[in-house]
Design an enzyme around this catalytic site. Structure first.
Site, PDB file in Angstrom:
ATOM      1  N   LYS A 243       0.848  -1.195   0.000  1.00  0.00           N
ATOM      2  CA  LYS A 243       0.000   0.000   0.000  1.00  0.00           C
ATOM      3  C   LYS A 243       0.880   1.240   0.000  1.00  0.00           C
ATOM      4  CE  LYS A 243      -3.889   2.140   2.496  1.00  0.00           C
ATOM      5  NZ  LYS A 243      -4.845   2.008   3.618  1.00  0.00           N
TER       6      LYS A 243
ATOM      7  N   SER B  85      -9.870   2.392   2.605  1.00  0.00           N
ATOM      8  CA  SER B  85      -8.949   3.075   1.727  1.00  0.00           C
ATOM      9  C   SER B  85      -7.996   2.145   0.994  1.00  0.00           C
ATOM     10  CB  SER B  85      -8.115   4.078   2.549  1.00  0.00           C
ATOM     11  OG  SER B  85      -7.288   3.392   3.492  1.00  0.00           O
TER      12      SER B  85
ATOM     13  N   SER C 189     -10.525   0.189   6.841  1.00  0.00           N
ATOM     14  CA  SER C 189      -9.865   0.278   5.543  1.00  0.00           C
ATOM     15  C   SER C 189      -9.143  -0.978   5.090  1.00  0.00           C
ATOM     16  CB  SER C 189      -8.878   1.455   5.527  1.00  0.00           C
ATOM     17  OG  SER C 189      -9.572   2.678   5.476  1.00  0.00           O
TER      18      SER C 189
END
Length: 493
Positions: free
Chosen positions: A78, A159, A183
């Site tokens: 990420k 997210s 998330s």
């Protein structure tokens, strides 16, 4: 079997037996990224040359008999985790060209154990969002489709939407993610994969771009619960550079997956039955509880009375911490700079150009609740309610071993469907924010599908630092569900 179809466990076994090489695995995933990333937009940055070099080094170690626990496994990272020498953007214009001179603790741990990094996965800007629509680098597309409708783009959740989409579409075997209010778990549920938010403090936050420091929790997403357990075993561990890092041993999470659930008491909180919740979510919840009952678990009704205050509490605490954390992006020390007539003008121009609309919204909310005259009315009161939410869980775990709830209030929705209504977007976190406020571990497990063939997930919550029981319950659900469907958009479909 195509190299991109391996699970992490399967890949490690195949690598150990000489059936496949890390070079072949990595090349296959890079080929898949090249073919599908222009559509899915799951990666912001692809590090193909570095990945191939790491894969060849892994194969040499294995040939010399010194293989590491994750040697040769291709992962997505990420783009919130600082990676030395590789651009780290937090999906924001303000960090668009930032190249960290250091490695985050979590990614350093994965590199130590031999993982291969394919590149940096897209996300909502500064991890603020539930649809991956706020990224400065464009929206991510969910690889799943509604029935035969290939024309409607669905969101992957946020997210960590790039991480989840990459894993679901077979562009990576697993990925790092972060969970501040859901998330990890929400995008995992939307993309039909597993996602683990460990206990706050289990994984170091050092080198992870901050959103809300008392809530941010690094964790893994992968295609199976066991794969998440394998990844967490490498990611976790005490870090003296993070004052909130827990000085506790890291258990064998993967071994815990095989424990079973016989004799466990599973709590069902009545407050999670929301008015207007789709009947297919309720049906899946009941099915999951029936599977656990059939495996020897006892189902117990419980109450978490302060659940109804969780969302408003979260949307005071998280923006307040964000407004403080994001003050460092001023155009002076690092990141984007827009020149101005004086220092104040430079600050204003830099932040106006560098931050997107959702980040600005949360900074303004946070600044408001921390301002003179409102601090006691909002922020202090929210912290008191947060303590009550934590107490609810402490009370519940005196009588149950784990809690099972839905992961999300719906399946993945269409891109743009809720984007103009921030409150509707925030409601996507209704089942997940309580675990962040309480700091407890939470796992999203793919468990079924809605009427349009989209994946639905169940959530398993556990006691502080008892990820082992959470993995055991999640594995029982996963095995009972026996899901075989795959997303329509995937590598070498």
């Amino acid at each position: 079997m195509h190299p991109t179809d391996f699970t992490i466990r399967g890949a490690l076994e195949a690598l150990g037996e000489g059936i496949v090489t890390s070079e072949a695995l990595t090349a296959a995933h890079l080929e898949a990224i090249e073919a599908l990333n222009p559509r899915l937009n799951a990666f912001v940055t692809v590090t193909a040359e570095r990945a191939m070099e790491a894969a060849r080094a892994s194969d040499r170690r294995r040939a010399n008999g010194v293989a590491r626990p994750l040697d040769g496994v291709p992962l997505a990272i990420k783009d919130l985790f600082c990676t030395e020498g590789t651009r780290t953007t937090a999906a924001s214009r303000i960090l668009g060209d930032f190249v960290p001179p250091y490695e985050s603790t979590v990614t350093a741990n994965l590199l130590r154990d031999g993982a291969v990094f394919l590149g940096k996965a897209n996300l909502d800007e500064f991890a603020m969002g539930s649809s991956n629509a706020t990224s400065a680098f464009g929206e991510v597309e969910n690889p799943w489709k509604r029935g035969n409708d290939d024309g409607t783009r669905l969101v992957p959740g946020g997210s960590s939407g790039g991480s989840a989409a990459a894993v679901a579409a077979r562009l990576a075997m697993g990925a790092t993610a972060t969970d501040t209010g859901g998330s990890i778990r929400q995008p995992a549920a939307f993309c039909g994969i597993a996602g683990m938010k460990p206990t706050y403090g289990r994984c170091s936050r050092w080198g992870v771009v901050a959103f809300a420091s008392s809530l941010d929790t690094p964790g893994p997403v992968a295609r199976t619960v066991e794969d998440c357990a394998i990844l967490l075993g490498s990611m976790a561990g005490h870090d003296p550079r993070d004052a909130t890092s827990a000085d506790r041993p890291v258990p064998d999470f993967a071994a815990a997956c095989a424990r079973g659930v016989r004799g466990l008491r599973i709590g069902v909180p009545r407050e999670y039955r929301l008015e207007g919740m789709p009947d297919e979510i309720e049906a899946l919840w009941q099915q999951g509880l029936a599977w656990l009952r059939a495996e020897g678990a006892e189902i117990v009704d419980i109450s978490l009375p302060h659940t109804k205050y969780a969302l408003p509490t979260y949307y005071i605490v998280a923006p307040a911490e964000a407004s403080s954390n994001l003050a460092r992006y001023d155009g002076v020390r690092f990141g984007r700079r827009v020149e101005g007539g004086d220092l104040k003008d430079l600050y204003e121009r830099t932040r106006a150009a560098g931050f997107g609309a959702e980040v600005k919204r949360r900074i303004m909310i946070g600044t408001y609740v921390l301002s003179a005259g409102y601090y006691d009315a909002y922020y202090v009161r929210a912290q008191r309610v947060r303590a009550l939410i934590k107490r609810d869980f402490d009370e519940a775990f005196r009588s149950v071993d784990a809690i099972v709830t839905p992961a999300t209030p719906s399946a993945a929705f269409a891109a743009g469907e809720k984007q103009d209504d921030p409150v509707a977007m925030y409601l996507n976190d209704v089942f997940t924010v309580t675990a962040n406020l309480a700091g407890i571990p939470g796992l999203a497990v793919p468990a079924g599908f809605d009427r349009q063939g989209l994946p639905l997930g169940l959530q398993v919550l556990g006691r502080d630092f008892d990820e082992e029981t959470v993995f055991a319950v999640g594995t029982a659900i996963e095995h009972a569900a026996k899901l075989t469907a795959v997303p329509q958009v995937r590598a070498f479909a």
